[in-house]
Design a protein around this motif. Structure first.
Motif, PDB file in Angstrom:
ATOM      1  N   TRP A   1     -10.703  62.909 -16.304  1.00 52.72           N
ATOM      2  CA  TRP A   1     -10.938  64.076 -15.452  1.00 52.72           C
ATOM      3  C   TRP A   1     -12.417  64.382 -15.228  1.00 52.72           C
ATOM      4  CZ3 TRP A   1      -6.941  63.547 -18.845  1.00 52.72           C
ATOM      5  CH2 TRP A   1      -5.661  63.595 -18.274  1.00 52.72           C
ATOM      6  N   ILE A   2     -13.302  63.676 -15.911  1.00 53.92           N
ATOM      7  CA  ILE A   2     -14.737  63.895 -15.737  1.00 53.92           C
ATOM      8  C   ILE A   2     -15.287  62.760 -14.887  1.00 53.92           C
ATOM      9  CG2 ILE A   2     -16.957  64.187 -16.902  1.00 53.92           C
ATOM     10  CD1 ILE A   2     -15.422  65.086 -19.386  1.00 53.92           C
TER      11      ILE A   2
ATOM     12  N   LYS B   1     -22.979  61.717 -15.740  1.00 51.43           N
ATOM     13  CA  LYS B   1     -24.421  61.459 -15.669  1.00 51.43           C
ATOM     14  C   LYS B   1     -25.216  62.751 -15.845  1.00 51.43           C
ATOM     15  CE  LYS B   1     -27.895  59.448 -12.570  1.00 51.43           C
ATOM     16  NZ  LYS B   1     -28.113  58.837 -11.223  1.00 51.43           N
ATOM     17  N   ALA B   2     -24.734  63.828 -15.222  1.00 47.51           N
ATOM     18  CA  ALA B   2     -25.433  65.112 -15.322  1.00 47.51           C
ATOM     19  C   ALA B   2     -25.373  65.663 -16.746  1.00 47.51           C
ATOM     20  CB  ALA B   2     -24.823  66.111 -14.339  1.00 47.51           C
ATOM     21  N   VAL B   3     -24.225  65.512 -17.407  1.00 51.92           N
ATOM     22  CA  VAL B   3     -24.096  65.977 -18.786  1.00 51.92           C
ATOM     23  C   VAL B   3     -25.040  65.201 -19.695  1.00 51.92           C
ATOM     24  CG1 VAL B   3     -22.546  66.128 -20.784  1.00 51.92           C
ATOM     25  CG2 VAL B   3     -21.719  66.797 -18.519  1.00 51.92           C
ATOM     26  N   ARG B   4     -25.089  63.872 -19.518  1.00 51.26           N
ATOM     27  CA  ARG B   4     -25.954  63.053 -20.379  1.00 51.26           C
ATOM     28  C   ARG B   4     -27.421  63.439 -20.211  1.00 51.26           C
ATOM     29  NH1 ARG B   4     -24.742  59.546 -23.628  1.00 51.26           N
ATOM     30  NH2 ARG B   4     -22.648  59.185 -22.803  1.00 51.26           N
TER      31      ARG B   4
ATOM     32  N   GLU C   1     -30.568  70.344 -23.890  1.00 48.69           N
ATOM     33  CA  GLU C   1     -30.013  71.527 -23.232  1.00 48.69           C
ATOM     34  C   GLU C   1     -28.490  71.499 -23.374  1.00 48.69           C
ATOM     35  OE1 GLU C   1     -33.587  71.563 -19.867  1.00 48.69           O
ATOM     36  OE2 GLU C   1     -31.520  71.074 -19.291  1.00 48.69           O
ATOM     37  N   GLN C   2     -27.852  72.624 -23.011  1.00 43.42           N
ATOM     38  CA  GLN C   2     -26.399  72.722 -23.136  1.00 43.42           C
ATOM     39  C   GLN C   2     -25.714  72.513 -21.792  1.00 43.42           C
ATOM     40  OE1 GLN C   2     -26.143  76.687 -24.827  1.00 43.42           O
ATOM     41  NE2 GLN C   2     -25.635  75.875 -26.857  1.00 43.42           N
ATOM     42  N   ALA C   3     -24.501  71.953 -21.859  1.00 43.48           N
ATOM     43  CA  ALA C   3     -23.651  71.810 -20.672  1.00 43.48           C
ATOM     44  C   ALA C   3     -22.328  72.514 -20.942  1.00 43.48           C
ATOM     45  CB  ALA C   3     -23.417  70.335 -20.361  1.00 43.48           C
ATOM     46  N   LEU C   4     -21.773  73.115 -19.905  1.00 46.08           N
ATOM     47  CA  LEU C   4     -20.479  73.790 -19.991  1.00 46.08           C
ATOM     48  C   LEU C   4     -19.512  73.112 -19.040  1.00 46.08           C
ATOM     49  CD1 LEU C   4     -18.461  76.146 -20.545  1.00 46.08           C
ATOM     50  CD2 LEU C   4     -19.645  77.431 -18.759  1.00 46.08           C
ATOM     51  N   LEU C   5     -18.358  72.693 -19.551  1.00 49.06           N
ATOM     52  CA  LEU C   5     -17.288  72.142 -18.727  1.00 49.06           C
ATOM     53  C   LEU C   5     -16.164  73.165 -18.675  1.00 49.06           C
ATOM     54  CD1 LEU C   5     -17.277  68.436 -19.965  1.00 49.06           C
ATOM     55  CD2 LEU C   5     -18.502  69.450 -18.028  1.00 49.06           C
TER      56      LEU C   5
ATOM     57  N   THR D   1     -27.815  74.877 -19.036  1.00 48.50           N
ATOM     58  CA  THR D   1     -28.410  74.581 -17.730  1.00 48.50           C
ATOM     59  C   THR D   1     -27.460  73.850 -16.783  1.00 48.50           C
ATOM     60  OG1 THR D   1     -29.335  72.523 -18.605  1.00 48.50           O
ATOM     61  CG2 THR D   1     -30.752  74.483 -18.678  1.00 48.50           C
ATOM     62  N   LEU D   2     -26.293  73.426 -17.270  1.00 45.61           N
ATOM     63  CA  LEU D   2     -25.336  72.734 -16.406  1.00 45.61           C
ATOM     64  C   LEU D   2     -23.947  73.311 -16.595  1.00 45.61           C
ATOM     65  CD1 LEU D   2     -24.507  70.329 -14.499  1.00 45.61           C
ATOM     66  CD2 LEU D   2     -24.038  69.033 -16.594  1.00 45.61           C
ATOM     67  N   VAL D   3     -23.294  73.633 -15.475  1.00 40.20           N
ATOM     68  CA  VAL D   3     -21.885  74.005 -15.479  1.00 40.20           C
ATOM     69  C   VAL D   3     -21.139  72.985 -14.637  1.00 40.20           C
ATOM     70  CG1 VAL D   3     -20.185  75.663 -14.644  1.00 40.20           C
ATOM     71  CG2 VAL D   3     -22.211  76.474 -15.851  1.00 40.20           C
ATOM     72  N   GLY D   4     -20.119  72.385 -15.211  1.00 45.84           N
ATOM     73  CA  GLY D   4     -19.261  71.463 -14.476  1.00 45.84           C
ATOM     74  C   GLY D   4     -17.856  72.035 -14.393  1.00 45.84           C
TER      75      GLY D   4
END
Length: 736
Positions: free
Chosen positions: A409-410, A416-419, A426-430, A560-563
């Motif tokens: 599902w990713i 690539k953006a999460v990595r 930094e943190q990523a939110l899915l 800094t990232l929301v997916g």
């Protein structure tokens, strides 16, 4: 049974007939004789009802329909501040609006234990002065701690914890007269909040908005303001200045929050602004604390209450301001028991208390937006984020071109953006708005889907719990080894993702990352959930996986990232508010990114990037979206440009529910008299819950129609059978 417009102060001498509204499920105010010493309207009383004694409120003069010689006397008047006319009028008006029996509404206003108990006492300790015969380090710490707090009284446990000493040290100082032990009421006032303390430095936009809100509060009359600001624009700092003005005027303030997990961070901000913590009212506080708050609010010993929707029914002595934070949030609508919308009830209560209302949101409800457009509410806008932070860049990932393998599902672009975020520390939110491991469990041998035995719903696999859970009624059972239908083992398979299954995929893709799953069902207590959110904010996770819980006002500085895994999920079905809710949820969850100095990005995985709602989310044209949505609703005569009511009939017997619904439909003359349309009866979208079949009718009327009186006349024509329950939902928010 109505009571609106009948209120005023009255004194009743001993033996006089009085009307008492109890919290028992009865359809009327009951007559009693006033007790020795008399009583007054609004007094909380204990009255005999059959063999029991129950809680009630003196509602006014008795009706006189019962033989005075046979009236039983009020047992006693409780030692509690009388219910003010403003609150009694609010309860009656709310009951009339929602078509709720008055006793049920009164129960909301008396939800604290021990209201009939005499005030309890406890031992507290104060500094008396003088020196002990021998000074030790522990004794010195105890005395210093008490002096630092200006001679306040402490319980034994509080003082022991504060000074870091054993209780025997304190008791030794009592024997020597250095500390005095005395009795004090258990329900003490809350610490004083100082509105004169300086607040944070505000930008020009924030200062102008806060000045406008302060002026409204200072005027001492009713008014409602929409405070609309992009996520991270400092709405909280702005409305806390209005709270400060309210406290300066000696009035009380109430801040409603949509989610208990938000309270920890918010309480810290209040303490930073006013020098002390406010009172709390929600399901996570102890019963002892609920009683204390209920009493102190009525006595004026609580200046500011932070709470859930039911805090609206507290007995404030002088309520001057109500803030509804994240006013668009669906959790403000109570969907069982008494059906009410806290946002609307806040406006009603404020109008009766000559108080101000602030409705704060980055994505307001269409109802609030329309009221502001019509000039019923003021509107203040905060267009930019506070400080150096900028709004996140938003882009769509077209899943039709992503080439995603089965059971993944990713997308590669999101991976690539999460990595990149992981490499940058930094943190990523899915984000995926589905609890559990998988929404459906299917047998690959026979095609059977495991459903709840008591509801018209599929059971959701929760792999962390190793159980299947029904999200409608809460029924759970162990995950079976064999198919319940065909008995074949090893053929049960999950279909579709939930946050737990997404967590497995994330762990496989990013084995070096620290992963945290935020979902309300994974935490045993509100305290544990709050602790996890605080830890994440401090950097304890690299990748956060969450349901809509994460969209509700949390501040993660490193994020800094929301997916968004499935941006189309909320657009499915025929819900009246599907477009509005999807727009709000996507904009809110995207707003979690880039709230500090580092820029943020939001990526929305979608199979329909050309959908008008997805385009509106990406373009940021919020006003254009609201205008288009409003035009659609107005053309259809739907809320907020029309009136609606939902009637749900539930019964163990499906035929009984339909028969009663059909008979109601045949007697629709009171509805036709106001030009209303009746739809149904028809099976409710969720046709069975907890073994009860559900049949729904919908009533649609023009905006100015007198809907509630017509509904009351219509429903009064028939008495439901013993096993049938009938609920009325005015202005329904969901149509399940």
């Amino acid at each position: 049974m109505s009571g609106a417009g009948l209120f005023g102060q009255a004194e009743f001498e001993a033996g006089q007939r009085v009307g008492v509204l109890t919290t028992q499920p009865l359809d009327r105010v009951l007559d009693y004789r006033a007790p020795e010493g008399g009583c007054s309207t609004g007094d909380f009383v204990e009255v005999p009802l059959g063999p029991r004694r129950v809680l009630g409120v003196v509602w006014g003069p008795g009706e006189g329909s019962f033989d005075a010689a046979r009236l039983r006397p009020v047992h006693r008047v409780l030692d509690a501040p009388p219910m003010r006319d403003e609150l009694r009028s609010f309860i009656a008006r709310a009951a009339d609006y929602t078509l709720t029996p008055l006793p049920a509404m009164l129960r909301l206003a008396t939800r604290a234990p021990g209201l009939g108990d005499n005030p309890a006492m406890r031992h507290v300790y104060r500094l008396a002065g003088g020196e002990p015969d021998r000074m030790t380090d522990a004794r010195a710490r105890t005395i210093a701690a008490m002096r630092e707090h200006g001679g306040l009284a402490f319980t034994l446990g509080e003082l022991s914890h504060l000074a870091g000493v054993s209780t025997s040290v304190i008791k030794g100082l009592v024997k020597q007269g250095v500390i005095v032990e005395e009795e004090a009421p258990r329900d003490l006032p809350y610490p004083h909040l100082d509105p004169e303390l300086p607040g944070r430095e505000l930008t020009a936009d924030q200062a102008a908005a806060s000045e406008s809100l302060r002026q409204g509060v200072a005027a001492g009359r009713y008014g409602t303001t929409l405070l609309k600001g992009v996520t991270g624009s400092g709405k909280t700092e702005v409305y806390l200045e209005a709270v400060a003005e309210c406290l300066k005027k000696g009035r009380q303030a109430l801040v409603l929050l949509p989610e208990i997990a938000l309270t920890a961070g918010f309480l810290a901000r209040v303490e930073d602004r006013f020098g002390a913590r406010p009172a709390e009212w929600h399901s996570g506080v102890t019963q002892t604390e609920r009683r204390r708050l209920w009493r102190m609010v009525g006595q004026g010993g609580a200046q500011l209450v932070v709470g859930a929707r039911s805090a609206l029914f507290l007995p404030f002595r002088d309520l001057g301001l109500i803030v509804v934070d994240e006013e668009h949030d669906t959790s403000y609508k109570q969907e069982d028991g008494v059906l009410y919308n806290a946002r609307d009830m806040a406006v009603l209560r404020a109008s009766l208390a000559s108080a101000q209302v602030i409705l704060a949101s980055a994505t307001p409800s269409l109802e609030t937006w329309a009221n502001a457009e019509a000039g019923k509410y003021r509107r203040l806008d905060l267009a930019s984020r506070f400080g150096a932070s900028e709004l996140p860049e938003m882009r769509a990932i077209d899943m039709r071109e992503a080439g995603l393998p089965a059971n993944r599902w990713i997308s590669p672009e999101l991976q690539k953006a999460v990595r990149a975020r992981l490499q940058a520390k930094e943190q990523a939110l899915l984000f995926l708005n589905r609890r559990g491991y998988a929404p459906v469990t299917i047998c690959r041998a026979c095609g059977h889907q495991i459903a709840c035995e008591h509801c018209d719903a599929r059971m959701v696999e929760h792999r962390f719990l190793k159980r299947l859970v029904c999200h409608q009624c809460g029924e759970t059972k162990p995950m079976p080894e064999a198919c319940p239908s065909c008995g074949v083992e090893g053929k049960l398979a999950p279909v579709g993702p939930g946050v737990e299954r997404l967590g497995e995929e994330v762990t496989e893709l990013f084995p070096e990352a620290r992963v945290a799953v935020l979902s309300s069902d994974l935490f045993g207590s509100a305290r544990a959930l709050k602790a996890q959110i605080e830890a994440i904010a401090e950097g304890a996770a690299d990748i956060i996986i969450g349901t809509q819980l994460v969209a509700k006002g949390h501040n993660f500085p490193l994020l800094t990232l929301v997916g968004v895994i499935d941006a189309d999920l909320g657009l499915q079905g025929s819900d009246l508010r599907a477009a509005e809710r999807t727009f709000q949820l996507m904009r809110q969850v995207a707003g979690r990114a880039g709230r500090a100095e580092r820029p943020g990005e939001a990526l929305l995985q979608t199979w329909q990037p050309e959908h008008p709602v997805i385009r509106a989310i990406l373009s940021g044209d919020e006003e254009g979206f609201w205008r288009a949505e409003a035009a659609e609703r107005e053309a259809a005569g739907m809320p907020p440009y029309g009136r609606m009511a939902g009637i749900v009939l539930s019964s163990p017997n499906l035929q009984e529910a339909f028969d009663f619904g059909n008979e109601l439909a045949r007697r629709d003359a009171p509805l036709r008299a106001i030009g209303a349309q009746l739809f149904g009866p028809a099976p409710a979208p969720i046709a069975r819950i907890r073994g009860r079949h559900r049949v729904r009718l919908l009533v649609k009327a023009a905006k100015g129609a007198a809907l509630q009186p017509a509904l009351a006349r219509w429903l009064a024509q028939l008495k439901p059978p013993a096993n049938l329950r009938l609920s009325v939902d005015i202005d329904p928010q969901s149509f399940f």
